[in-house]
Design an enzyme around this catalytic site. Structure first.
Site, short mmCIF file in Angstrom:
data_model
loop_
_atom_site.label_atom_id
_atom_site.label_comp_id
_atom_site.label_asym_id
_atom_site.label_seq_id
_atom_site.Cartn_x
_atom_site.Cartn_y
_atom_site.Cartn_z
N MET A 15 4.88 -14.83 -14.29
CA MET A 15 5.97 -14.01 -14.83
C MET A 15 5.85 -13.94 -16.35
O MET A 15 5.86 -14.97 -17.03
CB MET A 15 7.33 -14.61 -14.42
CG MET A 15 7.60 -14.52 -12.92
SD MET A 15 9.13 -15.37 -12.42
CE MET A 15 8.57 -17.09 -12.36
N MET A 16 5.72 -12.72 -16.85
CA MET A 16 5.56 -12.52 -18.28
C MET A 16 6.75 -13.08 -19.06
O MET A 16 7.90 -12.90 -18.66
CB MET A 16 5.42 -11.02 -18.59
CG MET A 16 4.13 -10.41 -18.06
SD MET A 16 2.63 -11.16 -18.74
CE MET A 16 2.73 -10.62 -20.44
N GLN A 67 -4.07 -15.96 -14.32
CA GLN A 67 -4.02 -14.55 -13.91
C GLN A 67 -4.52 -13.67 -15.04
O GLN A 67 -4.04 -13.73 -16.17
CB GLN A 67 -2.61 -14.11 -13.53
CG GLN A 67 -2.64 -12.68 -12.95
CD GLN A 67 -1.30 -12.12 -12.59
OE1 GLN A 67 -0.48 -11.87 -13.47
NE2 GLN A 67 -1.06 -11.92 -11.30
N CYS A 97 1.23 -5.35 -11.51
CA CYS A 97 2.19 -5.13 -12.59
C CYS A 97 2.34 -3.64 -12.88
O CYS A 97 1.34 -2.95 -13.08
CB CYS A 97 1.75 -5.87 -13.85
SG CYS A 97 2.91 -5.68 -15.23
N ASN A 208 5.07 -12.22 -1.44
CA ASN A 208 5.85 -12.29 -2.66
C ASN A 208 6.90 -11.18 -2.64
O ASN A 208 6.69 -10.13 -2.06
CB ASN A 208 4.93 -12.14 -3.87
CG ASN A 208 5.66 -12.05 -5.19
OD1 ASN A 208 5.41 -11.16 -5.98
ND2 ASN A 208 6.57 -12.97 -5.45
N GLY A 210 11.38 -11.06 -3.59
CA GLY A 210 12.74 -11.21 -3.09
C GLY A 210 13.04 -12.48 -2.33
O GLY A 210 14.14 -12.62 -1.78
N ARG A 232 11.54 -15.29 -9.44
CA ARG A 232 12.76 -15.51 -10.20
C ARG A 232 13.60 -16.66 -9.69
O ARG A 232 14.21 -17.40 -10.48
CB ARG A 232 13.58 -14.21 -10.23
CG ARG A 232 13.03 -13.17 -11.18
CD ARG A 232 13.69 -11.83 -10.97
NE ARG A 232 13.26 -11.23 -9.70
CZ ARG A 232 13.85 -10.18 -9.13
NH1 ARG A 232 14.89 -9.62 -9.72
NH2 ARG A 232 13.41 -9.68 -8.00
#
Length: 335
Positions: A15-16, A67, A97, A208, A210, A232
């Site tokens: 995650m950026m 990554q 992305c 991946n 949700g 998240r």
């Protein structure tokens, strides 16, 4: 299954701006086994920009994957070799992305439109070094019909030597949706990912998108998938996901029983970081959700957000926040 494949039963998504080295150390403290990923690093930054500082990591983070983002096979091969030399356990290619910056560089989700190029990229990356090369992708982009394009995409990368893939079970809309909207608006199609596992039984396929908790992760694993990647939820509620992960997903004893123990165990790392000239907030910003849903959670977030961000903030700010949480928990148990 090799050790890295076993770790991929549960992974924390790249995650950026979130999964930097401090975040990964914090996550590793809670789970000995989950596979961790870096933020996406472009091959150009490593090869042309010499930005090796972007991929520095603590040995405690293993198993950890790098990554990469890019679309030039030769440059990606060079970047993969750099990652292997740094000691990463896996090299992953981002084909998911949807951001404008990624599109302008012709990598990320836009690469799903050119599977042959992806095949060339991963083949070159694998030939350049000995670490396993994996792919993270979407089920399709824009007007694609996922049931047509995803199987073709998987066939191409399998022919190029990829044996492990993570599928974000949403399309990416490259025009009209922001990266945030692309994580929330396109509907999830978990069923398609399960279909792909049945169609490609030789591939290690992780899901991946949700997934909010370990109970849901276990359901997908029990239904035949090889792994689940949580993003998240693992960042925003790390204790809920990662403290229990070793027991519930990997069948080993958890390292900690509650987030207070985790907070105490992070203190030596914070001390080393401060002694090296780092800012407290650089680490504690990743810890704001540690007590989510527990007594003192709001106080913890507020005290760390305000206190740790002040110039020159030291361990006293961290200790004060932890003491406040412990007092709130004690008051609740006494009432």
């Amino acid at each position: 299954m090799n050790a890295i494949g076993t770790a991929a039963r549960l992974s924390v998504a790249p995650m950026m701006d979130w999964t930097d080295r401090h975040c990964r150390y914090f996550h590793r403290l809670m789970s000995a086994h989950a596979l961790l990923y870096t933020e996406m690093v472009t091959s150009a930054a490593l090869v042309r920009g010499g930005a090796r500082h972007l991929i520095a990591f603590d040995p405690a983070e293993h198993p950890v994957a790098l990554q990469l983002g890019g679309s030039d096979p030769a440059e990606l091969a060079h970047a993969a070799r750099i990652g292997a030399d740094e000691g990463y356990d896996e090299i992953n290619l981002n084909v998911g992305c949807p951001s404008d910056r990624v599109q302008s560089g012709c990598f990320g989700a836009v690469l799903m439109k050119t599977p042959a190029l992806v095949g060339d990229c991963v083949a070159a990356m694998a030939a350049a070094q000995a670490r396993e090369v994996t792919v993270k992708c979407r089920i399709g982009v824009d007007e694609d019909e996922p049931r047509e394009v995803l199987p073709r995409f998987l066939e191409v990368i399998r022919a190029a030597g990829v044996r492990r893939v993570t599928v974000h079970a949403r399309k990416a809309w490259l025009k009209g949706l922001s990266p945030k909207e692309n994580r929330e608006i396109p509907p999830l199609d978990y069923g398609l990912v399960h279909e792909m596992k049945r169609a490609f039984p030789d591939l290690h396929i992780s899901l991946n998108g949700g997934i909010a908790g370990l109970a849901e992760a276990r359901e997908h694993l029990a239904a035949g998938l090889d792994g689940v990647m949580i993003g998240r939820a693992a960042y925003q509620r790390p204790a809920d996901i990662l403290i229990a992960a070793d027991g519930e997903i990997f069948g080993s004893a958890p390292r900690f029983s509650d987030p207070v123990e985790v907070a105490r165990a992070m203190r030596p790392y914070l001390a080393r970081h401060l002694e090296a000239g780092g800012r407290l907030h650089a680490v504690t910003r990743h810890m704001l959700g540690l007590f989510a849903g527990r007594p003192g959670a709001r106080l913890w977030r507020r005290m760390l957000s305000e206190g740790a961000a002040r110039p020159g903030a030291g361990l006293e700010a961290y200790d004060a926040a932890l003491s406040a949480v412990e007092e709130a928990a004690a008051e609740l148990s006494a009432s």
